[in-house]
Scaffold this active site. Structure first.
Site, short mmCIF file in Angstrom:
data_model
loop_
_atom_site.label_atom_id
_atom_site.label_comp_id
_atom_site.label_asym_id
_atom_site.label_seq_id
_atom_site.Cartn_x
_atom_site.Cartn_y
_atom_site.Cartn_z
N ASP A 136 0.84 -1.20 0.00
CA ASP A 136 0.00 0.00 0.00
C ASP A 136 0.88 1.25 0.00
O ASP A 136 2.03 1.21 0.46
CB ASP A 136 -0.86 0.05 1.27
CG ASP A 136 -2.04 -0.93 1.23
OD1 ASP A 136 -2.35 -1.48 0.16
OD2 ASP A 136 -2.64 -1.14 2.30
N MET A 137 0.31 2.36 -0.48
CA MET A 137 1.05 3.63 -0.40
C MET A 137 0.50 4.46 0.75
O MET A 137 -0.71 4.68 0.83
CB MET A 137 0.93 4.40 -1.72
CG MET A 137 1.77 5.66 -1.78
SD MET A 137 3.54 5.36 -1.49
CE MET A 137 4.10 4.95 -3.15
N ARG A 187 -1.34 -0.39 -8.69
CA ARG A 187 -2.74 -0.08 -8.33
C ARG A 187 -2.86 1.43 -8.33
O ARG A 187 -2.07 2.12 -7.67
CB ARG A 187 -3.05 -0.62 -6.93
CG ARG A 187 -4.43 -0.19 -6.42
CD ARG A 187 -4.54 -0.27 -4.89
NE ARG A 187 -4.58 -1.60 -4.39
CZ ARG A 187 -4.22 -1.92 -3.13
NH1 ARG A 187 -3.77 -0.99 -2.30
NH2 ARG A 187 -4.30 -3.16 -2.71
N HIS A 230 -14.14 3.91 -6.62
CA HIS A 230 -15.59 3.68 -6.62
C HIS A 230 -16.27 4.71 -7.51
O HIS A 230 -17.49 4.81 -7.52
CB HIS A 230 -16.14 3.80 -5.20
CG HIS A 230 -15.30 3.09 -4.20
ND1 HIS A 230 -14.26 3.70 -3.54
CD2 HIS A 230 -15.32 1.81 -3.77
CE1 HIS A 230 -13.67 2.83 -2.75
NE2 HIS A 230 -14.28 1.68 -2.87
N ARG A 291 -10.27 7.20 8.05
CA ARG A 291 -10.02 7.68 6.68
C ARG A 291 -11.27 7.49 5.82
O ARG A 291 -11.61 8.33 4.99
CB ARG A 291 -8.83 6.94 6.05
CG ARG A 291 -7.49 7.43 6.56
CD ARG A 291 -6.35 7.02 5.64
NE ARG A 291 -6.06 5.62 5.68
CZ ARG A 291 -5.29 5.01 6.58
NH1 ARG A 291 -4.73 5.71 7.55
NH2 ARG A 291 -5.06 3.72 6.53
C1 LIG Z 1 -8.71 -1.30 -3.41
C2 LIG Z 1 -8.29 0.03 -2.89
C3 LIG Z 1 -7.04 0.18 -2.32
C4 LIG Z 1 -6.61 1.43 -1.86
N1 LIG Z 1 -5.33 1.58 -1.42
C5 LIG Z 1 -4.88 2.82 -1.11
C6 LIG Z 1 -3.52 3.05 -0.79
O1 LIG Z 1 -2.68 2.15 -0.77
N2 LIG Z 1 -3.15 4.34 -0.48
C7 LIG Z 1 -4.04 5.39 -0.52
O2 LIG Z 1 -3.65 6.53 -0.27
N3 LIG Z 1 -5.34 5.17 -0.80
C8 LIG Z 1 -5.78 3.92 -1.09
N4 LIG Z 1 -7.10 3.75 -1.41
C9 LIG Z 1 -8.09 4.83 -1.15
C10 LIG Z 1 -8.20 5.82 -2.28
O3 LIG Z 1 -7.02 6.60 -2.35
C11 LIG Z 1 -9.40 6.76 -2.08
O4 LIG Z 1 -9.22 7.46 -0.89
C12 LIG Z 1 -10.74 6.07 -2.04
O5 LIG Z 1 -10.80 4.99 -2.92
C13 LIG Z 1 -11.89 7.06 -2.39
O6 LIG Z 1 -11.71 7.57 -3.67
P1 LIG Z 1 -12.53 7.10 -4.98
O7 LIG Z 1 -11.55 6.77 -6.02
O8 LIG Z 1 -13.47 6.01 -4.65
O9 LIG Z 1 -13.25 8.40 -5.51
P2 LIG Z 1 -14.15 9.53 -4.83
O10 LIG Z 1 -14.30 10.56 -5.88
O11 LIG Z 1 -13.59 9.92 -3.51
O12 LIG Z 1 -15.52 8.80 -4.59
C14 LIG Z 1 -16.35 8.35 -5.65
C15 LIG Z 1 -17.60 7.72 -5.07
O13 LIG Z 1 -17.26 6.54 -4.35
C16 LIG Z 1 -18.04 6.40 -3.18
N5 LIG Z 1 -17.15 6.45 -1.99
C17 LIG Z 1 -15.85 6.84 -1.98
N6 LIG Z 1 -15.35 6.73 -0.73
C18 LIG Z 1 -16.36 6.31 0.05
C19 LIG Z 1 -16.46 6.00 1.43
N7 LIG Z 1 -15.43 6.13 2.25
N8 LIG Z 1 -17.66 5.58 1.91
C20 LIG Z 1 -18.73 5.43 1.08
N9 LIG Z 1 -18.68 5.69 -0.25
C21 LIG Z 1 -17.52 6.13 -0.76
C22 LIG Z 1 -19.04 7.52 -3.20
O14 LIG Z 1 -20.18 7.05 -3.87
C23 LIG Z 1 -18.32 8.58 -4.02
O15 LIG Z 1 -19.19 9.48 -4.63
C24 LIG Z 1 -7.51 2.52 -1.91
C25 LIG Z 1 -8.76 2.38 -2.50
C26 LIG Z 1 -9.15 1.17 -3.00
C27 LIG Z 1 -10.48 1.06 -3.66
#
Ligand SMILES: Cc1cc2nc3c(=O)[nH]c(=O)nc-3n(C[C@H](O)[C@H](O)[C@H](O)COP(=O)(O)OP(=O)(O)OC[C@H]3O[C@@H](n4cnc5c(N)ncnc54)[C@H](O)[C@@H]3O)c2cc1C
Length: 312
Positions: A136-137, A187, A230, A291
C-alpha cells in the site's frame, strides 16, 4: 475544498485516544456494529469468512491485516509474524492468495533495514505459495522510500509484488513511467491522505483529471493494472477506453474497498469484469475507519445511528 477540510478534520480526530477507546468499545462488538460495514472483523478467521462470501459473489479479494506506524521493532516483528500466520491460514482455507500491507506496519519508521527484512520474510513465504503481495502507499513522506524498497526487492527477483500510486500527488505520473519501465504492477488510487499543496493537487477536479490521464496510460502501457476507485466516471472511462483500444477485460482489474459500492462491484462482475475487494481486518482498525469517514462525511450519520442503537 470541502473534501480537503473533511480529511483534515478526520485526520485530527483519528489522533484522539478517547474517541479510539469509545469506537473500539462499540465499533465491532456485535455482527451489526457500525465498523463492520468497512472492516471484515478482528480475526483472520473472520477475514477468511468474508473472503469466502466475496468469492461466492464472483469477486476477488486482497486481505489487509490492519496496522500502521508501529513504534518499535518488537511490534514490527509481531506484525511480520502475524502476516506469516495469515499466509498459512489462507493456504489452509483454500481461498484466493492475495495480500496488502503497509511498510510502516513492518517497522519503516523505526529502522528501514528491518522493514525490508520483514517484507522479505513475508515474500519468501508468500511468493512460492502463489500469493501476490501489494505494498500500500501511505502519505507523501513515504512515497520515495516505498518505491525505493519495492524496486530493491524487484531487482532481487521478487516479482509477485506491486505498488500503489496516488493520482493526487504531482510526482505520480513520473513514478508511473518508472514502474511501467520496470514492468511492475500498479494499483491506481486517488489518495486517501490530506497532503500539502507543495506536493499534491488540492481540487478534486485536478485529482480526477490526473486519475483519468494515468488510467489511460496504464491501460495502454502497464502490466495488469488495478483501477482502484468507486467513482463511476472513472470506471466508465476505463471500460470505454479499454473497449475502444481492444484491451480485453482479462488484462486489468477493478478494485474497491470492502463495504463500499457493493452494488457496483456486483454489476461489474455481471458485465464480465474482474473486481477485487480490499478486505481490511484486525484490531487496529481505527485509523483506517477514520479515513473512510473523512472521505464521505455522509458515513457519519450511519455511525451515529449505529452508536445510538447499540449504547441503549
Ligand atoms: C482497493 C483500494 C485500495 C486502496 N489503497 C490505497 C492506498 O494504498 N493508499 C491510498 O492513499 N489510498 C488507497 N485507497 C483509497 C483511495 O485513495 C481513495 O481514498 C478512495 O478509494 C476514495 O476515492 P474514490 O476513487 O473512490 O473516488 P471519490 O471521488 O472519492 O468517490 C467516488 C464515489 O465513491 C463512493 N465512496 C468513496 N469513498 C467512500 C467512502 N469512504 N464511503 C462510502 N462511499 C464512498 C461515493 O459514492 C463517491 O461518490 C484505496 C482504495 C481502493 C479502492
Amino acid at each position: 475544498m470541502l473534501e480537503s477540510a473533511s480529511k483534515t478534520f478526520f485526520h485530527l480526530l483519528a489522533q484522539s485516544a478517547v474517541l479510539k477507546k469509545l469506537a473500539s468499545r462499540y465499533g465491532m462488538r456485535k455482527p451489526t456494529s457500525f465498523a463492520r460495514r468497512f472492516i471484515a472483523g478482528e480475526t483472520v478467521a473472520e477475514a477468511i469468512e468474508a473472503a469466502r462470501m466475496l468469492e461466492a459473489r464472483g469477486l476477488l479479494h486482497s486481505l489487509d491485516h490492519l496496522g500502521e506506524s508501529v513504534g518499535n521493532l518488537s511490534e514490527a516483528d509481531a506484525a511480520t509474524r502475524d502476516y506469516l500466520a495469515i499466509v498459512n491460514a489462507i493456504v489452509d482455507a483454500g481461498v484466493g492468495r492475495n495480500l496488502s500491507l503497509k511498510l510502516t506496519q513492518l517497522g519503516l519508521d523505526v529502522d528501514k533495514a528491518s522493514a525490508i527484512d520483514n517484507l522479505r520474510k513475508i515474500l519468501d513465504r508468500a511468493e512460492p505459495a502463489g500469493f501476490f503481495v501489494r505494498i500500500d502507499m501511505e502519505n507523501s513522506p513515504y512515497a520515495d522510500v516505498t518505491l525505493e524498497i519495492f524496486e530493491t526487492l524487484w531487482q532481487q527477483g521478487y516479482r509477485q509484488t506491486g505498488v500503489v500510486l496516488q493520482s493526487a500527488l504531482y510526482r505520480s505520473e513520473a513514478d508511473l513511467e518508472r514502474m511501467i519501465a520496470l514492468g511492475a504492477r500498479v494499483r491506481l488510487v486517488k489518495g486517501a491522505y490530506q497532503e500539502p499543496k507543495t506536493v499534491a493537487y488540492q481540487r478534486k477536479e485536478d485529482v480526477d483529471a490526473a486519475y483519468a490521464r494515468m488510467l489511460k496510460r496504464m491501460l495502454s502501457g502497464s502490466s495488469y493494472p488495478a483501477i482502484a476507485t468507486h467513482d463511476p466516471a472513472m470506471i466508465d472511462l476505463a471500460r470505454t477506453w479499454a473497449a475502444s483500444h481492444g484491451i480485453g477485460s482479462d488484462r486489468f482489474e477493478f478494485q474497491m474497498l470492502y463495504g463500499i459500492r457493493r452494488d457496483l462491484q456486483s454489476r461489474l462482475v455481471g458485465d464480465g469484469y474482474r473486481v477485487r475487494v480490499y478486505v481490511p481486518f484486525g484490531r487496529e482498525w481505527f485509523p483506517y475507519f477514520m479515513r473512510r469517514l473523512g472521505e464521505r462525511p455522509a458515513n457519519i450519520a450511519f455511525v451515529v445511528r449505529g452508536i445510538l442503537g447499540e449504547s441503549g
